[in-house]
Design a protein around this motif. Structure first.
Motif, PDB file in Angstrom:
ATOM      1  N   TRP A  36       5.535  -6.461  -3.604  1.00 48.72           N
ATOM      2  CA  TRP A  36       4.158  -5.939  -3.569  1.00 48.72           C
ATOM      3  C   TRP A  36       4.074  -4.593  -4.280  1.00 48.72           C
ATOM      4  CZ3 TRP A  36       0.797  -9.477  -2.877  1.00 48.72           C
ATOM      5  CH2 TRP A  36       1.094 -10.576  -2.057  1.00 48.72           C
ATOM      6  N   ARG A  44       0.907  -2.979   1.151  1.00 50.51           N
ATOM      7  CA  ARG A  44       1.213  -4.286   1.751  1.00 50.51           C
ATOM      8  C   ARG A  44       2.667  -4.238   2.225  1.00 50.51           C
ATOM      9  NH1 ARG A  44      -1.527  -9.994  -0.001  1.00 50.51           N
ATOM     10  NH2 ARG A  44      -0.553 -11.151   1.693  1.00 50.51           N
ATOM     11  N   LYS A  99      -2.384  -6.559   4.632  1.00 50.34           N
ATOM     12  CA  LYS A  99      -1.331  -5.527   4.707  1.00 50.34           C
ATOM     13  C   LYS A  99       0.029  -6.159   5.032  1.00 50.34           C
ATOM     14  CE  LYS A  99      -4.205  -1.968   4.376  1.00 50.34           C
ATOM     15  NZ  LYS A  99      -5.273  -2.750   3.712  1.00 50.34           N
TER      16      LYS A  99
END
Ligand SMILES: Cc1ncc(COP(=O)(O)O)c(C=O)c1O
Length: 318
Positions: A36, A44, A99
């Motif tokens: 990410w 995230r 997230k």
């Protein structure tokens, strides 16, 4: 990062080598965040893990391990981590957000009592990863590499994990673990992101390649399937004979026998009589015999367990 010497899954192309299962889990957690980060999505970073999961004892792996007995003395650990109840696919959908870097899951929780994930839940994992792009880390340290009669147990569940951790069987006694990495994640990792001085050393990698060839090319996997079925049949007849057995679970040569009483006395007595099994989740006798065990050796072990189960309930209640 090295290409795999023996192809055991189309999803997995690369691996990063270490010495243990916990380091393999650790690398998978790092690579999920790295993915990410490389994509420019820096927040995230969260993980979703499963109740009763065990991923190892280093800080990251410990953070996604359920049992507070292992975790509490070392808090604060890595976060955010949300544990979800595998009996509730809804709780998984609620826990995964934009997230969440990855979900980490053992297809069959070993330390957590040899508990396969309920089908609806394992389907929900595949579905939520497909829909949200959340990475799936399959922790196959215990279930993988033939133990359950599959190269990886995730194949029986139809998962397409982005990362897979393996250890235990890989070196057949020589310490080695590996984080297996899909193409899309491999492309986001740079040289130097992860490594260790003796990771991928000559002895460990030679032992691992020998084992993988035995498993995939010289009949060991077929052997596990055949003796695993035999073990299941013998355990099912044992359950019919001994009311103290609540449930027999697992696959291949990974079996759990849940008792109505604490399993300590059974494990101790079995050891005295020459059978090595262990107690997990208090009431579960876990059987993880060598992958090379024969049907005759299984029969000898089950006969010991049979005699021990006949002796134990009276002692436990005394
Ligand atoms: C599912 C699972 N993951 C990770 C680990 C950690 O492996 P190691 O003990 O090699 O660090 C274990 C060990 O039992 C395990 O069962």
């Amino acid at each position: 990062m090295m290409k795999m010497p023996v192809v055991i899954s189309a999803f997995i192309r690369y691996g990063s080598r270490s010495h243990s299962g916990t380091e393999a889990s650790e690398a998978c957690l790092k690579f999920a965040r790295r993915y990410w980060h490389t994509l420019g999505i820096k927040d995230r970073t969260g993980f979703v893990a499963i109740e009763n999961a065990f991923a190892g004892r280093t800080m990251g792996a410990l953070s996604v391990t359920w049992d507070e007995h292992y975790r509490t003395p070392f808090a604060p650990l890595l976060g955010p981590v949300t544990f979800v109840d595998p009996n509730s696919p809804e709780s998984l959908y609620a826990a995964v957000s934009d997230k969440t870097a990855a979900i980490i899951a053992e297809p069959i929780r070993g330390e957590g009592g040899v508990r396969p994930l309920p089908r609806a839940f394992s389907d929900a994992i595949a579905d939520v990863c497909r829909r949200t792009g959340t990475l799936l880390i399959a922790d196959e340290v215990q279930t993988g590499l033939g133990r359950t009669g599959h190269p990886f147990h995730f194949q029986a569940l139809g998962w397409e994990p982005a990362l897979v951790s393996v250890g235990k069987a890989l070196g057949s006694g020589v310490p080695v673990g590996a984080a297996l990495v899909s193409e899309k994640v491999a492309q986001t990792i740079s040289t130097g992101d992860h490594g260790t001085t003796y990771g991928g050393n000559l002895l460990a990698t030679r032992a691992a390649s020998f084992f993988l060839e035995e498993l995939m090319e010289r009949g060991l996997l077929d052997h596990v399937r055949s003796v695993g079925d035999h073990l299941e049949r013998r355990l099912r007849s044992l359950a019919l004979k001994h009311p103290v057995i609540v449930e027999v679970r697992g696959a291949g040569l990974m079996r759990g026998v849940e008792l109505g009483v604490d399993a300590t006395a059974v494990v101790d007595l079995a050891r005295e009589r020459g059978l090595l099994v262990n107690r997990t989740n208090e009431k579960v006798v876990r059987l993880l015999p060598p992958l090379t065990i024969t049907a005759a050796e299984i029969d000898a072990g089950i006969d010991i367990l049979d005699a021990v189960l006949a002796a134990v309930p009276a002692e436990v209640h005394a």
